[in-house]
Enzyme design. Structure first.
Site, PDB file in Angstrom:
ATOM      1  N   ASP A   1      -0.699  -4.542  10.884  1.00  0.00           N
ATOM      2  CA  ASP A   1      -2.078  -4.730  10.463  1.00  0.00           C
ATOM      3  C   ASP A   1      -2.902  -3.780  11.305  1.00  0.00           C
ATOM      4  O   ASP A   1      -2.665  -3.644  12.518  1.00  0.00           O
ATOM      5  CB  ASP A   1      -2.554  -6.167  10.649  1.00  0.00           C
ATOM      6  CG  ASP A   1      -3.833  -6.433   9.865  1.00  0.00           C
ATOM      7  OD1 ASP A   1      -3.917  -5.997   8.699  1.00  0.00           O
ATOM      8  OD2 ASP A   1      -4.751  -7.065  10.404  1.00  0.00           O
TER       9      ASP A   1
ATOM     10  N   ASN B   1       0.844  -1.191   0.000  1.00  0.00           N
ATOM     11  CA  ASN B   1       0.000   0.000   0.000  1.00  0.00           C
ATOM     12  C   ASN B   1       0.882   1.245   0.000  1.00  0.00           C
ATOM     13  O   ASN B   1       1.567   1.536   0.978  1.00  0.00           O
ATOM     14  CB  ASN B   1      -0.918  -0.022   1.227  1.00  0.00           C
ATOM     15  CG  ASN B   1      -1.915   1.109   1.248  1.00  0.00           C
ATOM     16  OD1 ASN B   1      -1.585   2.253   0.991  1.00  0.00           O
ATOM     17  ND2 ASN B   1      -3.155   0.783   1.574  1.00  0.00           N
TER      18      ASN B   1
ATOM     19  N   HIS C   1      -3.329   5.775  15.533  1.00  0.00           N
ATOM     20  CA  HIS C   1      -2.982   4.448  16.039  1.00  0.00           C
ATOM     21  C   HIS C   1      -1.651   3.979  15.472  1.00  0.00           C
ATOM     22  O   HIS C   1      -0.816   3.410  16.174  1.00  0.00           O
ATOM     23  CB  HIS C   1      -4.081   3.464  15.664  1.00  0.00           C
ATOM     24  CG  HIS C   1      -4.415   3.445  14.196  1.00  0.00           C
ATOM     25  ND1 HIS C   1      -4.703   4.590  13.472  1.00  0.00           N
ATOM     26  CD2 HIS C   1      -4.491   2.430  13.297  1.00  0.00           C
ATOM     27  CE1 HIS C   1      -4.949   4.272  12.217  1.00  0.00           C
ATOM     28  NE2 HIS C   1      -4.823   2.968  12.081  1.00  0.00           N
ATOM     29  N   ARG C   2      -1.438   4.249  14.174  1.00  0.00           N
ATOM     30  CA  ARG C   2      -0.196   3.830  13.524  1.00  0.00           C
ATOM     31  C   ARG C   2       0.990   4.632  14.069  1.00  0.00           C
ATOM     32  O   ARG C   2       2.081   4.103  14.265  1.00  0.00           O
ATOM     33  CB  ARG C   2      -0.334   4.003  12.014  1.00  0.00           C
ATOM     34  CG  ARG C   2       0.775   3.325  11.208  1.00  0.00           C
ATOM     35  CD  ARG C   2       0.428   3.263   9.725  1.00  0.00           C
ATOM     36  NE  ARG C   2      -0.596   2.254   9.459  1.00  0.00           N
ATOM     37  CZ  ARG C   2      -1.839   2.537   9.072  1.00  0.00           C
ATOM     38  NH1 ARG C   2      -2.232   3.788   8.890  1.00  0.00           N
ATOM     39  NH2 ARG C   2      -2.705   1.557   8.852  1.00  0.00           N
TER      40      ARG C   2
END
Length: 208
Positions: free
Chosen positions: A72, A12, A184-185
């Site tokens: 993920d 991605n 979050h990442r």
């Protein structure tokens, strides 16, 4: 001295750019998985973000013989029992399409009042060495709520409908600079940076 290199275990392009920015302070040159030809895609058959991240980190590390950082991540909506969860990227089926995913999510929440539209983004990161041994894992969580309609033009995925209550703005409205601190990442990456620096300083992670 040749700087150590690592590979981001994703195809991605949006995630590659975001991760390269988040890991810019590490003493590692981060490459994209797309630079390696003929690498079979690792199937995400896990039931949790952690399981899928481990599958990707181990699988890609063994396939290319490099240090691999895989992650993920996805959206978990409280009123939907944690959906879409690990199915976030393909919530509306194949081929994967952000717009269709958002449309389906908003449809399923159409009768849910604002106070019950709480949700969280979750990211699990896994670092594997060139043999496929897992050497570090981190998790980042960001709480928010789902809006009634998409807002903003930045980011990807569910960013246009994920609002940070303190800012009254979606990730897509706040832009990458703010998202790079709150997401979050970003939080999983911040924790992972300490492991990466330790491995490089110890000499275990060497340049090619």
């Amino acid at each position: 001295m040749t700087p150590p290199t690592g590979v981001l275990g994703t195809g991605n392009a949006h995630k590659v750019r975001e991760l390269q920015d988040l890991l810019a302070d590490t003493p590692v040159v981060w490459r994209s998985l797309a630079e390696f030809s003929g690498v079979p895609e690792v199937e995400e058959t896990g039931n949790t973000f952690a399981e899928n991240a481990r599958l990707k980190a181990v699988g890609y590390a063994r396939a290319i013989g490099q240090w691999v950082l895989a992650e993920d991540a996805g959206l978990m909506v409280d009123a939907l029992g944690g959906e879409p969860g690990v199915l976030s990227a393909r919530y509306a089926g194949e081929p994967r399409d952000d717009r269709r995913n958002i449309e389906l999510l908003l449809q399923r929440l159409k009768d849910v009042p604002p106070e019950r539209r709480t949700a969280q983004f979750v990211c699990h990161m896994v670092l594997a060495d060139p043999t496929g041994e897992i050497v570090a894992e981190t998790t980042g969580v960001c709480r928010g709520r789902i809006t009634d309609a998409p807002r903003g033009v930045h980011g990807f995925g569910y960013d246009p409908v994920f609002e940070i209550p303190e800012y009254h703005r979606t990730f897509a409205e706040l832009g990458l600079a703010v998202k790079g601190c709150l997401s979050h990442r970003a939080r999983a990456a911040q924790a992972m940076v300490h492991h990466i620096r330790r491995l490089v300083m110890s000499g275990r992670w060497r340049g090619e």
